[in-house]
Structures are given as C-alpha cells and as structure tokens.
Design an enzyme around this catalytic site. Structure first.
Site, mmCIF file in Angstrom:
data_model
loop_
_atom_site.group_PDB
_atom_site.id
_atom_site.type_symbol
_atom_site.label_atom_id
_atom_site.label_comp_id
_atom_site.label_asym_id
_atom_site.label_seq_id
_atom_site.Cartn_x
_atom_site.Cartn_y
_atom_site.Cartn_z
ATOM 1 N N GLU A 26 10.240 -24.147 18.976
ATOM 2 C CA GLU A 26 8.723 -24.262 19.063
ATOM 3 C C GLU A 26 8.337 -23.437 20.392
ATOM 4 O OE1 GLU A 26 4.941 -27.279 18.685
ATOM 5 O OE2 GLU A 26 6.876 -28.059 19.501
ATOM 6 N N ASP A 86 0.095 -39.991 13.015
ATOM 7 C CA ASP A 86 0.288 -41.075 14.165
ATOM 8 C C ASP A 86 -1.264 -41.774 14.294
ATOM 9 O OD1 ASP A 86 -0.729 -38.930 15.433
ATOM 10 O OD2 ASP A 86 0.298 -39.121 17.274
ATOM 11 N N ASP A 137 7.007 -34.841 15.596
ATOM 12 C CA ASP A 137 6.573 -33.979 17.014
ATOM 13 C C ASP A 137 7.065 -34.965 17.952
ATOM 14 O OD1 ASP A 137 5.993 -32.027 18.545
ATOM 15 O OD2 ASP A 137 3.928 -32.184 18.385
ATOM 16 N N GLY A 194 2.895 -33.499 22.226
ATOM 17 C CA GLY A 194 3.917 -34.248 21.229
ATOM 18 C C GLY A 194 3.482 -35.899 21.073
#
Length: 390
Positions: free
Chosen positions: A132, A251, A277, A313
């Site tokens: 990434e 999340d 992530d 993240g």
C-alpha cells in the site's frame, strides 16, 4: 527458516455437529462438518469424536486482504517474531488466512520487507504481501509519509514484485499518476492484483484503470474523492463495474452504516471484501505506535496520526467486523460470509483451499455464539481457540 505460528489442540478426527453451518449453498440448521487430518472430510471415520455446537454458528475462517499488524506488533517494520505475533493475534480473532500489508517507505526498505515477509509466505504463515504505497497520490495520502511518495513507474513497481519472490498479491496505486496505467498492465501480466486507492482520480480516469486491469478498490470511500452528483469521481466507477471488488473497513469509524449499505446494494455481496486495515494496536489497546515512519496515537480504539489527526489504519479484528455486520448493519449472515471469507479467498486465488466449509479444503472455521460473539477458531484442524474452554 523462520519460526512458525503454532496452534494448540489437534481436533482430529472430529465431527462438529448441531451448529447453524453456513455453506456456499446456504445455511444448514443442525449441520455437521467432519475434520480429519487438517482438512474437511466428506465421511467420518468410525473412531471420530463428536463435538456438539448446538446454539452456535459455524462459518469459514476469515480471510483478510489488507492488514498492517496487531497484538502490538507491526508487519511494516517489525522482526520475524513481531510478524508472527501479529499473525497469531489475528488468528485468535478468526482470521485464518492473512495478507501482510506494507506502507510507504524508501524503496530499498520496502524491498527488504518483501524479502522478510516472503519467507513467511513460503512457509505458509501468510497468504501474500500487499504494497500500500509508495505509488499513491499526495492529495489522498492519509497516513503515509508525503516525502516518500513517488509516481508508479512500472520499473519501480517491478522491483517490488521481484523483491517479493512471487509472493506479491496486491499493489495499491493512484492510477491517475504518471505511469499508473502502464503499472496496472504490468501487475495484471504478472498475476498481481492492481488496487485503486489513495487516489485523486476522476470517474473517467478510474474507468480507464479498470479497463487496463485494476480489480480492487482499496478501502472504498476512504482516501479518495467523495461521490458527487455532477462529478461522480472514482467511487461511482468502482461500484458500478462488475470486474471490481471493493474493500470495506466495517469498524464504525471508517464508514457510516449508510455508506456500507450503499456499497452492498450497488456492488452486491459477491463484490465486497471486508478488510481490517489493522495496525499494531489491533487486539492490543490504546497508546502510541508507529505506522511506518509516522507516529500514531490510539485513543478509544481509534488510530490517528499524532500530527494532523488523519485516520491511520484501524484497530479492527475480523470477528468484530462480522459481529457489527450482523447486529448493526443487519446483513444476512450468508452475505457476511461471502464478504469476509469467500470473496477475498477467490481474489487471492486460494478458494480451492479456504473460504468455505467444503470437503477437501483446509479445516479453517470460526465458531460464533447466537449473538455472533467469537467462541472458537479452528485452523487446519487445530483449535486456536477451543470452544469447549471457558
């Protein structure tokens, strides 16, 4: 050879009975799954033990395409032992197949990380490597160091692929940057997923990248222009094209429930992949961490850059993503299983081994209670979390 992630209690041979078993064909009440020799078997031997899971769900082990660490350990900069600790942490939360994600760094450092991580792929602890960055847009950099970003020159992309020794599974690119389209073609030619993310692309530029071979949207909605009614941007292009699988971080911080519902409604359950992530704090707790070269502050379970406050993240584990999808988003359990197991397994080219509870596949399974709380984790026929304990 590096040390291995070890599990605890061998469940062999065992017939798991009584649970609501989620199969590719649907949910079977009071189903049975036979575990023998680390795999799912079609027939039970005469001496097989029986484990009654009545009142529980039995679903395939989770597959995470996008993960930077956990348990206080980093995939992006830690030692082999750190990486193994992170793998173990996520396995204890149901992720039995995991791709390690690197973040933006100097090219020589990323090549070194690829060499370290590739050994763990080769011995079966990881399912591959995801880069990434550094080939992403400074306009949408998120928690990446801007001074280390670079255009996606195909020659540079090739260096990382080569450094991974055949274990690179995905590279996230801002495909509108110089060299982006050629890099997508290069990745496609080498069997590596080209993922569009951390991008400032227009709708038209995104369509061009998909036509060139890009097949994944890195954490859809995040680190890209928002959906507009006159300037639709990349989100519309990624949602509408049947060739694209969209990552979602479920999340409660990265996405509003309405955005998740939109993605499922437009893309369909077969084109969604739940990812974490996750960074070091996943399964560990609040505090100060490093994500690549950048300092991260985790407070109340939300990770943000210490300077600037960008989301850095997540602290998510896949069992939490599953439970939220079932209890908050009210998604059908079969759709959640597609998004968290089957779809990412297909993307990685390992659906013949994992991603569903079918004879011949690895005995990777998760036991959930009636409220979708995690009660057991089975990895290749071994109980990482034994549902009979506690």
């Amino acid at each position: 050879m590096a040390a291995r992630v070890t599990s605890a209690v061998r469940a062999e041979p065992t017939v798991l009975t009584g649970a609501r078993v989620v199969l590719p064909t649907g949910t079977v009440d009071g189903g049975r799954v036979i575990v023998q020799g680390g795999r799912i078997a079609g027939h039970a031997p005469a001496d097989a033990a029986t484990l009654d899971l009545t009142g529980h769900w039995l679903v395939p082990g989770f597959v995470d395409l996008h993960n930077h660490g956990g348990g206080g350990a980093s995939f992006t900069s830690g030692s082999v032992d750190d990486v193994l600790k992170g793998i173990r942490t996520h396995r204890e939360h149901g992720t039995t197949t995991l791709v390690a994600s690197a973040v933006t760094g100097e090219m020589h450092f990323l090549a070194q990380r690829a060499g370290l991580l590739s050994e763990l792929v080769e011995q079966g602890d990881l399912a591959g490597i995801h880069f990434e960055g550094p080939f992403i847009s400074p306009c949408r950099k998120g928690a990446h160091s801007e001074e280390l970003l670079r255009d996606p020159d195909p020659a540079e992309v090739r260096k990382l692929i080569d450094a991974a020794r055949g274990t690179a599974r995905m590279v996230t690119l801002a495909t509108e940057l110089p060299g982006g389209i050629d890099s997508v073609r290069l990745l496609a030619e080498h069997g590596v997923i080209a993922a569009i993310g951390h991008t400032d692309a227009t709708y038209e530029q995104t369509v061009e990248a998909i036509d060139a071979g890009a097949t994944v949207a890195t954490h859809l909605f995040n680190a890209m222009p928002p959906l507009g009614h006159r300037v639709p941007g990349p989100i519309a292009a990624l949602l509408e094209d049947e060739r694209v699988t969209v990552e979602l971080i479920n999340d409660g911080t990265h996405l509003h429930p309405a955005a998740l519902e939109l993605a499922f409604h437009r893309a369909g359950a077969d084109r969604v992949a739940f990812v974490t992530d996750a960074m070091d704090a996943a399964g560990f707790g609040d505090g100060r961490y490093q994500l690549g070269p950048l300092a991260v502050e985790v407070k109340d379970g939300v990770a943000r850059l210490a300077e600037g406050g960008s989301i850095a993240g997540s602290t998510l584990t896949q069992d939490t993503a599953f439970r939220r999808a079932a209890t908050v988003d009210r998604l059908p359990v079969e759709d959640i299983v597609r998004a968290i197991s089957a779809n990412p397994a297909r993307l990685l080219g390992v659906y013949d081994k994992v991603g569903s509870l079918e004879p011949g596949k690895d005995a990777d399974a998760v036991v959930l209670d009636a409220d979708f709380g995690l009660k057991g984790v089975l990895h290749k026929g071994e109980w990482v979390i034994d549902p009979r304990v506690g």
